[in-house]
Design an enzyme around this catalytic site. Sequence first.
Site, PDB file in Angstrom:
ATOM      1  N   SER A  38      71.829  11.349  27.780  1.00  0.00           N
ATOM      2  CA  SER A  38      73.112  10.674  27.640  1.00  0.00           C
ATOM      3  C   SER A  38      73.724  10.947  26.278  1.00  0.00           C
ATOM      4  O   SER A  38      73.021  11.292  25.323  1.00  0.00           O
ATOM      5  CB  SER A  38      72.933   9.162  27.794  1.00  0.00           C
ATOM      6  OG  SER A  38      72.296   8.621  26.633  1.00  0.00           O
ATOM      7  N   ASP A  39      75.053  10.793  26.204  1.00  0.00           N
ATOM      8  CA  ASP A  39      75.682  10.719  24.893  1.00  0.00           C
ATOM      9  C   ASP A  39      75.264   9.383  24.272  1.00  0.00           C
ATOM     10  O   ASP A  39      74.802   8.464  24.957  1.00  0.00           O
ATOM     11  CB  ASP A  39      77.201  10.821  25.027  1.00  0.00           C
ATOM     12  CG  ASP A  39      77.859  11.343  23.759  1.00  0.00           C
ATOM     13  OD1 ASP A  39      77.223  11.279  22.682  1.00  0.00           O
ATOM     14  OD2 ASP A  39      79.014  11.796  23.828  1.00  0.00           O
ATOM     15  N   TRP A  40      75.472   9.259  22.969  1.00  0.00           N
ATOM     16  CA  TRP A  40      74.939   8.118  22.231  1.00  0.00           C
ATOM     17  C   TRP A  40      75.540   6.794  22.734  1.00  0.00           C
ATOM     18  O   TRP A  40      76.755   6.624  22.772  1.00  0.00           O
ATOM     19  CB  TRP A  40      75.196   8.313  20.739  1.00  0.00           C
ATOM     20  CG  TRP A  40      73.974   8.802  20.005  1.00  0.00           C
ATOM     21  CD1 TRP A  40      73.420   8.269  18.880  1.00  0.00           C
ATOM     22  CD2 TRP A  40      73.133   9.905  20.355  1.00  0.00           C
ATOM     23  NE1 TRP A  40      72.289   8.967  18.520  1.00  0.00           N
ATOM     24  CE2 TRP A  40      72.084   9.970  19.410  1.00  0.00           C
ATOM     25  CE3 TRP A  40      73.148  10.825  21.392  1.00  0.00           C
ATOM     26  CZ2 TRP A  40      71.076  10.923  19.462  1.00  0.00           C
ATOM     27  CZ3 TRP A  40      72.147  11.780  21.452  1.00  0.00           C
ATOM     28  CH2 TRP A  40      71.136  11.823  20.492  1.00  0.00           C
TER      29      TRP A  40
END
Length: 756
Positions: free
Chosen positions: A225-227
């Site tokens: 995932s992105d942050w």
Amino acid sequence: MDIDNLVNQLTLDEKASLCSGSEKNMWQTEAIERLGIPSITMTDGPYGVVKRLSGFSDPVPSTCFPVSCAMSSSWDINLIHNIGKAIGEECQVENVNILFAPSMNIQRSPLGGRNFEYYSEDPILSSEMASAFVKGVQSQGVGACLKHYMANNSEYLRQNINNVISEQPLNEIYLYNFERTIKNSNPYTIMTAYNKVNWEYCVKSRYLLTEILRNKFNFDGFVLSDWYGVDSIVDSLKAGLDLEMPYSYGISKKKIIDSVKNGDLDEATLNEAVKRILKIVFKVKNAEKPNAQYSKEEHNKFAREAARDCIVLLKNENSLLPLKKEKLRKHKLAVIGEYAKNPRYQGNGSAHVTPTVIENGYDEIVKLVGNSIKINYSKGYNLLTSSSENDNLLINEAQKSAAKSDVAIIFLGTPDSYDGETADRANLDLPANQVKLIKEIYKVQKNIIVVIYNGSPVIFSNWYQYANSIIEAWLPGQAGAGAIADILFGIVNPSGKLSCTFPIQLPDNPTYLDYISPDNNLFYREDIFVGYKYYDKKNMQVQFPFGFGLSYTSFCYSNLELSKNVLKENDTLDISFIIKNTGSYFGKEVAQLYVQYSKSPIPRPIKELKAFSKVPLAPNEEKSVSFTLNSRDFSYYDILTKTWQLESGPVRILVGTSSRHICLVGNIYIQSSYQPKITYTAENFARDFLSNPKTENIIRPLLVSIANLLSNDKALEQTISEFLKDMPIKKWIVISRGSFTEKMLADIISLANTEG
């Protein structure tokens, strides 16, 4: 390493912990020391390593190469491979195992705040650049991570915007960009986007992560995932996500454990995610180079060479460039603009590099000319304001400097706030004080060279006429200023070509009428007509077309040859031609191959890029250039069959220097067995049944008889016939006064839908 055996030894707690970062550092994965499972380190870096020592702070210095939109303006696959390789080398020195790069979303709108970090408006150019970059990084044993999957085309509301994209553009542009890169370069990891696509968050879309990414594209690395992009780790794991980043302080681990215990999450699904993570973890750890080193000086030198190839010459009236000592009667140059001493060289956000050194244009020009030419510097404008009212004193000083010089070199650019993560641009204009500066300098000096720093298109129309020469420097990295000086004085011949279209005005662009609904839906109404495909379809003038760029020399194209005249399914087409350097400078020419379709019942671009090559040529030298296209290159995504299909018909092969300057034209015919299937209903126009061989002989006499019922006037016969063809067939029942019955309608529909 026997991954299956290792997973069998892991406890449920350990498996869950491997899927959600590390509590030690937000850039690492979890380690399981008892089984010898190491932690790996990840970091940002589409144009330079951004390793942070803590949180989002304290990035270590690294080489800042030209940003991605500049890289792709080189159109040089070997160059991009070597940039990726150099960044991979620096990753090894900094003990980075996974590099979050390349950033490769499509530049859908010129207002996109992150366009500088993306390659192009075109999926072929973008995917070729991305593939080369991935191969370069991974040649050093460091895993590349494609991002952001899918359709992160704007920064505004990126956390919850729903991008509504119909099937054809989704597959032909946005997914195709990733598909080609995955199949060409086999990246180790992929990062999901924050946004939704067609009402599903990317991070928990089974369609995108499993059906497309794994089953269709055969991606076999892990997906992260992105942050802080995960809101339901269990739903995301079910969809096909493997790793949540960063660490969620045990929250996600508990949810995973509880869901497995209560049967909501199949442990086999968790096991597969862990296997994919571990496969890459051991792959990159085994490739570590403990004593790796690199020369900061050599990498800075290479960054300068790279920037030279990325810079685009947009205008050169009267061959003012390159500057030569003999052209300067007074032996004086005016260098104007704060950006000459304080250059813009990169964008803002997570990709922001702490450079090892910074060059500026003024110093690099002085180094090149030495004592032979006097350089007069004037600030010209303030970077901290865009108002033209406050800079009159600076403009007056710049005028005096320009008036007593042979040539004025003006460094301009967009403000630092224009190009960055989390915000899109409000407009495409240069600051008003910079535009005023050009106009005022023109009053006293007619030899004006403009160097412009920007991360995506700007409007030229209100100042273009005042400049003899314009150099598009993009955001060229830490050594970009030296590359600009090399081009100004002819040390290097510019060879860059634009990776996106520059419109004449903001309202011209295909996304200008975008509207985000109150519930955050954004419809991609331009469909497949993104970038130059839109401007071509509208037959609209642009400031600079996609693929455009000038040179100090000239090139001639000739001898186009095609290996066949008819292309069938599973065939390939070989294309060759000659390019000759007909000027007096060594130069590199980017040959671009487009295909143009005949009239089609489905949406097709006027033309679309299919291949390109950058060709170095000495004066009077010629070389043969060749490309091979396959049937997929001529296919479109068919929304009825959910597959790529070849459409029969004539196609033109176009070879040129840009999307708008075609030098050579060839013709082939596509021969396909595919016939688009129509499901006929009573709502179909009568014209549809006339075009079906099974029903044409029934419908045509009915058409004549009904037309005669409406009028016996021969002068109206054609008009009435067209009127009847263009109405739903069910309406013939009433118009025919009962001679065309419900039973006849049902029989005709059944016959039309019969297979064979």
